[in-house]
Scaffold this motif. Sequence first.
Motif, PDB file in Angstrom:
ATOM      1  N   ALA A   1      -0.862  -4.594   2.225  1.00 14.31           N
ATOM      2  CA  ALA A   1      -0.362  -3.265   1.836  1.00 14.31           C
ATOM      3  C   ALA A   1      -1.305  -2.606   0.829  1.00 14.31           C
ATOM      4  O   ALA A   1      -1.449  -1.386   0.813  1.00 14.31           O
ATOM      5  CB  ALA A   1       1.043  -3.391   1.256  1.00 14.31           C
ATOM      6  N   LYS A   2      -1.961  -3.445  -0.013  1.00 17.65           N
ATOM      7  CA  LYS A   2      -2.905  -2.902  -1.014  1.00 17.65           C
ATOM      8  C   LYS A   2      -4.193  -2.423  -0.365  1.00 17.65           C
ATOM      9  O   LYS A   2      -4.789  -1.442  -0.787  1.00 17.65           O
ATOM     10  CB  LYS A   2      -3.275  -4.028  -2.008  1.00 17.65           C
ATOM     11  N   THR A   3      -4.654  -3.155   0.672  1.00 19.79           N
ATOM     12  CA  THR A   3      -6.001  -2.901   1.181  1.00 19.79           C
ATOM     13  C   THR A   3      -6.038  -2.066   2.464  1.00 19.79           C
ATOM     14  O   THR A   3      -7.073  -1.533   2.815  1.00 19.79           O
ATOM     15  CB  THR A   3      -6.731  -4.234   1.445  1.00 19.79           C
ATOM     16  N   THR A   4      -4.935  -2.012   3.179  1.00 19.65           N
ATOM     17  CA  THR A   4      -4.912  -1.228   4.426  1.00 19.65           C
ATOM     18  C   THR A   4      -3.503  -0.703   4.627  1.00 19.65           C
ATOM     19  O   THR A   4      -2.548  -1.327   4.211  1.00 19.65           O
ATOM     20  CB  THR A   4      -5.301  -2.087   5.659  1.00 19.65           C
ATOM     21  N   ASN A   5      -3.362   0.412   5.277  1.00 26.63           N
ATOM     22  CA  ASN A   5      -2.005   0.882   5.545  1.00 26.63           C
ATOM     23  C   ASN A   5      -1.647   0.709   7.020  1.00 26.63           C
ATOM     24  O   ASN A   5      -0.865   1.458   7.575  1.00 26.63           O
ATOM     25  CB  ASN A   5      -1.786   2.318   5.058  1.00 26.63           C
TER      26      ASN A   5
ATOM     27  N   VAL B   1      11.133 -13.731   2.785  1.00 27.61           N
ATOM     28  CA  VAL B   1       9.905 -13.067   2.329  1.00 27.61           C
ATOM     29  C   VAL B   1      10.258 -12.109   1.192  1.00 27.61           C
ATOM     30  O   VAL B   1       9.591 -12.061   0.147  1.00 27.61           O
ATOM     31  CB  VAL B   1       9.219 -12.305   3.503  1.00 27.61           C
ATOM     32  N   TYR B   2      11.348 -11.365   1.360  1.00 25.87           N
ATOM     33  CA  TYR B   2      11.736 -10.345   0.374  1.00 25.87           C
ATOM     34  C   TYR B   2      12.137 -10.964  -0.968  1.00 25.87           C
ATOM     35  O   TYR B   2      12.103 -10.281  -1.992  1.00 25.87           O
ATOM     36  CB  TYR B   2      12.852  -9.443   0.940  1.00 25.87           C
ATOM     37  N   GLU B   3      12.513 -12.234  -0.970  1.00 29.49           N
ATOM     38  CA  GLU B   3      12.829 -12.908  -2.250  1.00 29.49           C
ATOM     39  C   GLU B   3      11.589 -13.011  -3.133  1.00 29.49           C
ATOM     40  O   GLU B   3      11.682 -13.261  -4.323  1.00 29.49           O
ATOM     41  CB  GLU B   3      13.401 -14.318  -1.988  1.00 29.49           C
TER      42      GLU B   3
ATOM     43  N   GLU C   1       7.691  -3.225  -4.134  1.00 28.90           N
ATOM     44  CA  GLU C   1       6.957  -3.852  -3.021  1.00 28.90           C
ATOM     45  C   GLU C   1       7.813  -3.849  -1.745  1.00 28.90           C
ATOM     46  O   GLU C   1       7.300  -3.628  -0.638  1.00 28.90           O
ATOM     47  CB  GLU C   1       6.573  -5.292  -3.388  1.00 28.90           C
ATOM     48  N   LYS C   2       9.117  -4.073  -1.917  1.00 25.13           N
ATOM     49  CA  LYS C   2      10.010  -4.082  -0.736  1.00 25.13           C
ATOM     50  C   LYS C   2       9.963  -2.735  -0.034  1.00 25.13           C
ATOM     51  O   LYS C   2       9.912  -2.669   1.195  1.00 25.13           O
ATOM     52  CB  LYS C   2      11.459  -4.354  -1.165  1.00 25.13           C
ATOM     53  N   THR C   3       9.948  -1.651  -0.806  1.00 28.69           N
ATOM     54  CA  THR C   3       9.938  -0.316  -0.199  1.00 28.69           C
ATOM     55  C   THR C   3       8.643  -0.110   0.585  1.00 28.69           C
ATOM     56  O   THR C   3       8.663   0.335   1.738  1.00 28.69           O
ATOM     57  CB  THR C   3      10.070   0.761  -1.310  1.00 28.69           C
ATOM     58  N   THR C   4       7.507  -0.480  -0.014  1.00 28.80           N
ATOM     59  CA  THR C   4       6.221  -0.314   0.685  1.00 28.80           C
ATOM     60  C   THR C   4       6.228  -1.138   1.971  1.00 28.80           C
ATOM     61  O   THR C   4       5.835  -0.662   3.053  1.00 28.80           O
ATOM     62  CB  THR C   4       5.071  -0.857  -0.209  1.00 28.80           C
ATOM     63  N   ILE C   5       6.670  -2.378   1.845  1.00 26.53           N
ATOM     64  CA  ILE C   5       6.594  -3.295   2.990  1.00 26.53           C
ATOM     65  C   ILE C   5       7.581  -2.877   4.080  1.00 26.53           C
ATOM     66  O   ILE C   5       7.280  -2.958   5.278  1.00 26.53           O
ATOM     67  CB  ILE C   5       6.747  -4.744   2.477  1.00 26.53           C
ATOM     68  N   ASP C   6       8.741  -2.357   3.662  1.00 30.99           N
ATOM     69  CA  ASP C   6       9.722  -1.841   4.629  1.00 30.99           C
ATOM     70  C   ASP C   6       9.124  -0.741   5.490  1.00 30.99           C
ATOM     71  O   ASP C   6       9.392  -0.659   6.690  1.00 30.99           O
ATOM     72  CB  ASP C   6      10.902  -1.212   3.868  1.00 30.99           C
TER      73      ASP C   6
END
Length: 383
Positions: free
Chosen positions: A109-113, A135-137, A143-148
């Motif tokens: 998420a940091k290096t590519t979208n 994973v979410y734990e 971070e959860k919002t970005t990954i979602d």
Amino acid sequence: MEAVHFGAGNIGRGFIGLLLHQAGYHTTFVDVNEAVIKEINEKKQYTVVLATEESESLTVKNISGINSIQDPGKVIQAIVHADMITTAVGPNVLPIIAGLIAKGLKERAKTTNQPLNIIACENMVGGTSFLKEKVYEHLTQEEKTTIDNLFGFPDAAVDRIVPNQKHDNLLQVSVEPYYEWVVEEPAIKGTKPDVNGITFVDDLTPYIERKLFTVNSGHAAVAYVGHQMGYQTITEAINDEKVQEIIKGALHESGEALIRTYDFNREEHQAYTEKIIGRFMNPYISDEITRVARGPIRKLGARERLIRPASMYMDVTGKEPTYLAKTIAAALKFTNEQDNEAVKLQKMIADQGVQEALKEVSGLEAGHPLLKVILNAYNERGD
Ligand SMILES: NC(=O)c1ccc[n+]([C@@H]2O[C@H](COP(=O)([O-])OP(=O)(O)OC[C@H]3O[C@@H](n4cnc5c(N)ncnc54)[C@H](O)[C@@H]3O)[C@@H](O)[C@H]2O)c1
Ligand SMILES: O=P(O)(O)OC[C@@H](O)[C@@H](O)[C@H](O)[C@H](O)CO
């Protein structure tokens, strides 16, 4: 295209790895078994043999391996560059790999979208959803919002019988010709993985329950009842008329539960059931009962192949699930010193009595009518 697959075991090499290769992916297998990873990196290919009279051989190429204990950083980088992630490690191992997957997703998420899908190919209702929870734990709210937004966690059902086996070539794997891989489409993020052999569906629940409560309920009946009768392999057990009566009875009960719950066509379900019994009889496969019976505590869980169809059957018919209860009783009697769950279950039964142990593993509450049916089967003479 790059795939990262956790678990280079039977189903990982014999099913997922094969389909990914045929779809043009380079697959990086992630495992903790150093011998297997070393062999993957040395040979860079392996053979899948179809268990039929012709013994057709298929070669899986374009593979590499990472030992996740020795090289977790390489796994993180592989996740950053992957087009798809799959797992076949067993439900109990999902929480163990979740931390590394979380690190990989955060780095990505940091290096590519670029979006990515993570698909758990385990025998479990909601397997990928469970992995996502684990994973979410490891993530903060932000971070959860970005990954979602970026990453999809579609649930899946996989079906192909791949027994434990030993060959001179460590990576070779013999598999039945039949396979089914069903994936929940609405949860996909970005482009749908282009893998010939995956069926995408809107709602996975009927598919995973049909698979788990037919293939795996039937398999469990053969294994647990067969074990009680002293058999070592599925082939030996299924050729016994008493075992056949129990598997047919158990699959009639789970079938009734499925047909009435999901409105499946009765004739088609009957044909599906008969095909499965034929698959268990495949003379070109030798499957140990201890593999199919492995992990009896997991298999006696509330959403699993025995308790759930038995209670669904009671709910929809009002009748007692005689044959599933016999199978559950046999599962409660399963012993195998090499199987940690079997050892633990027998200790629970010795310490607390069968009723309390059953309540604990199955989640059935005191007074649930299924408890009495199972306990009667457990106490039946000759069992
Ligand atoms: N074998 C079958 O017939 C079959 C069919 C359908 C579904 N499944 C499901 O597939 C999953 C795997 O089953 P299998 O039969 O391939 O088991 P397996 O034991 O052959 O393979 C599991 C692999 O996971 C690896 N592993 C264990 N811990 C790990 C970790 N922390 N990180 C990475 N890898 C790890 C093991 O070393 C092993 O190579 C299970 O959920 C099973 O229910 C199996
Ligand atoms: O893998 P398990 O322990 O959940 O169940 C054992 C077998 O029933 C199972 O591996 C089957 O072979 C497989 O599910 C067939 O698709």
